[in-house]
Scaffold this active site. Structure first.
Site, PDB file in Angstrom:
ATOM      1  N   ASP A  68     -40.214 -25.343  73.102  1.00  0.00           N
ATOM      2  CA  ASP A  68     -40.086 -26.297  71.692  1.00  0.00           C
ATOM      3  C   ASP A  68     -41.235 -26.326  70.704  1.00  0.00           C
ATOM      4  O   ASP A  68     -42.256 -26.391  71.555  1.00  0.00           O
ATOM      5  CB  ASP A  68     -39.277 -27.613  71.941  1.00  0.00           C
ATOM      6  CG  ASP A  68     -39.010 -28.171  70.763  1.00  0.00           C
ATOM      7  OD1 ASP A  68     -38.387 -27.764  69.679  1.00  0.00           O
ATOM      8  OD2 ASP A  68     -39.630 -29.548  70.916  1.00  0.00           O
TER       9      ASP A  68
ATOM     10  N   ASP B 188     -30.230 -28.481  66.019  1.00  0.00           N
ATOM     11  CA  ASP B 188     -30.663 -29.225  64.880  1.00  0.00           C
ATOM     12  C   ASP B 188     -29.990 -28.869  63.642  1.00  0.00           C
ATOM     13  O   ASP B 188     -30.251 -29.432  62.670  1.00  0.00           O
ATOM     14  CB  ASP B 188     -32.302 -29.082  64.630  1.00  0.00           C
ATOM     15  CG  ASP B 188     -33.265 -29.870  65.568  1.00  0.00           C
ATOM     16  OD1 ASP B 188     -32.430 -30.757  66.052  1.00  0.00           O
ATOM     17  OD2 ASP B 188     -34.298 -29.563  65.931  1.00  0.00           O
TER      18      ASP B 188
ATOM     19  N   GLU C 242     -39.911 -21.072  70.303  1.00  0.00           N
ATOM     20  CA  GLU C 242     -38.871 -21.715  69.131  1.00  0.00           C
ATOM     21  C   GLU C 242     -40.152 -21.584  67.961  1.00  0.00           C
ATOM     22  O   GLU C 242     -41.106 -22.583  67.819  1.00  0.00           O
ATOM     23  CB  GLU C 242     -38.583 -23.282  69.472  1.00  0.00           C
ATOM     24  CG  GLU C 242     -37.755 -23.617  68.335  1.00  0.00           C
ATOM     25  CD  GLU C 242     -38.558 -24.468  67.381  1.00  0.00           C
ATOM     26  OE1 GLU C 242     -38.711 -23.863  66.137  1.00  0.00           O
ATOM     27  OE2 GLU C 242     -38.940 -25.640  67.716  1.00  0.00           O
TER      28      GLU C 242
END
Length: 512
Positions: free
Chosen positions: A302, A402, A349
């Site tokens: 992430d 998200d 990511e």
């Protein structure tokens, strides 16, 4: 160099679905029978990968990205069915509970699940399933480097009504040895119960992972870049973070204004002291990766751009606008991880404000990047999210946790952006109902080695099925799927798409 998870010519696909979203009669998905059935469904649909969100114990806002520990698992994911199977619970212990099948009520689930875990602990303490005792003791020994601090942290949080550890007595905040020793004696039973819950979850998780492997389904875990300010990580290792003399963050994490928020995002997480971590050979970071690899086969990193530079916001600043970019550990960290663990199958990511340094770091270690189709249709042919700009060492998503669902995304797009989508697909026009299937076909037909869609997009669901709204503290992480939703033709259609896109061979090979 790290080996990528995808060899040359590899083509596969998978589905993004958090464990909490699985069907179950207990108010929240878990790693038990419903997860096994989900793996079977993925296998039947020709999918090679199941991606979930972070699996740690959630704190503020029930967000999986604000975990109470980087090493522990979320005890809410323990399967009551398997505790009944083990003789640690009776079926009657679970009777009478009633939950929504489509939404997680976290507070109600916590009351229910924690009561069950207390009953299981009492059963075990009284001699039930006594043959597990050696395994439990071995687990405590092997995981002591994080488990001892975490178990005491949770017991102390319970003692102090779940208050932030910064609001505990000062001698516990600064970890005075005498105060810790006294707390361990006073809270010994609660500490052991926390340790036991982790043992149960790790044991059940290993059973699920073995089943997935037998079915040719690999698991992608999610490693948050930052840790929660109220976590055993910071409490037990304050020297690894940029804290002041009172153990509060000097600077906090976030991102500047971007696609998701005009004010930027002020996450509030403490920021690492990379010099301190480097002086210790990045041992804590390596342990963190090793711990997650016990449960998964590949790791999504992430906020990958944070390894090159992170947005440091003064702790007193009310928004993220006043932050500045500060360099991160870059190749030094990845070199240390590689030396300790060998080639780790990471996925970067790399979304948001990406600089050349981020791409260089990603490519130096052959880490696949991320592309999201919902970001692709601004009308510019050089948009990196358009499939004709991909390289094979890429993971493409229709959207992420998200994003809105693709159907909801399309409904909110201006006419020009909708037109760009259909023009790219060489169609005159389309409808909101057609948007998610169109992006699925586009992702699956791309050169990206791996194509993934949230289950919501596979099922073509609307705004009601959104998982997270960045910048909003309420109502997130609650969506659940039902058995009825999974019983329709969507997964059969996904299998057909996977076969015609030449992405099914990986799943077939892995399970043969």
């Amino acid at each position: 160099m790290n080996l990528p998870p995808f060899p040359a010519g590899y083509r596969a696909s998978g589905v993004l679905l958090h464990v909490t979203s699985l069907p179950s009669p207990y108010g929240i998905g878990d790693v038990g029978p419903a997860a096994m059935a989900w793996v079977d469904r993925l296998h039947e649909a020709g999918q090679s990968w199941w991606q979930a969100l972070p699996l740690g114990p959630t704190g503020y806002g029930d967000s999986p990205y604000q975990s109470l520990s980087s090493f522990a698992g979320n005890p809410l994911l323990i399967s009551p069915d398997w505790l009944i199977e083990d003789g640690l619970l009776r079926a009657s212990d679970c009777a009478g509970a009633s939950f929504s099948p489509t939404t997680v009520d976290f507070e109600a689930v916590k009351r229910f699940k924690y009561a069950l875990l207390e009953t299981a602990w009492k059963s075990f303490s009284a001699g039930a399933h006594s043959d597990l005792r050696p395994d439990f003791e071995r687990f405590g020994h092997d995981q002591a480097h994080w488990l001892d601090d975490y178990a005491l942290f949770r017991a102390l949080k319970a003692r102090y009504d779940d208050a932030s550890y910064l609001d505990w007595p000062e001698d516990l905040v600064r970890r005075a040895p005498a105060a810790l020793d006294q707390a361990r004696r006073d809270l010994a039973s609660h500490v052991d119960q926390v340790r036991f819950a982790q043992f149960l979850l790790f044991r059940q998780g290993a059973r699920l992972k073995a089943h997935a492997r037998a079915k040719g389904v690999r698991l992608i875990g999610d490693l948050p870049f930052f840790v929660s300010p109220d976590s055993s990580d910071v409490w037990a290792n304050p020297e690894l973070f940029l804290l002041d003399a009172t153990y509060r963050p000097r600077v906090v994490a976030g991102v500047p204004p971007d696609y998701f928020s005009a004010q930027g995002q002020r996450w509030g997480n403490p920021i690492y002291d990379w010099d301190a971590l480097a002086a210790r050979g990045y041992r804590w970071c390596i342990d963190r990766v090793r711990a997650l690899l016990e449960h998964v086969d590949a790791i999504r990193l992430d906020h990958f751009r944070g390894f090159a530079a992170a947005w440091h916001i003064p702790a007193a600043a009310p928004t993220a606008r006043s932050g500045r970019w500060i360099p991160g550990p870059s190749a030094g960290l990845f070199g240390a991880v590689e030396k300790a663990l060998g080639g780790v199958p990471f996925v970067a990511e790399d979304l948001g404000m990406i600089t050349p340094e981020v791409g260089t770091l990603r490519d130096e270690f052959h880490i696949p990047g991320t592309r999201v189709l919902q970001f692709a249709f601004d009308g510019h042919s050089d948009n990196p999210y358009l499939p004709h700009n991909y390289v094979p060492n890429t993971v493409v998503y229709t959207g992420t946790h998200d994003n809105p669902t693709t159907r909801g995304w399309y409904e909110d797009r201006p006419d020009a952006e909708r037109g760009n989508l259909w023009h790219y697909l060489q169609r005159a026009a389309g409808t909101g109902e057609e948007a998610a299937p169109a992006l699925l076909r586009l992702a699956w037909s791309s050169v990206a080695a791996l194509a993934i869609a949230p289950l919501q997009d596979v099922l073509n669901l609307g705004k009601e099925a959104r998982m997270n709204q960045p910048g909003s503290a309420e109502g997130n992480w609650r969506w659940r799927v039902t058995d009825e939703m999974l019983g329709g033709p969507a997964l059969e259609s996904l299998r057909d798409l996977t076969v015609t896109s030449a992405r099914a061979e990986a799943a077939m090979a892995a399970s043969s």
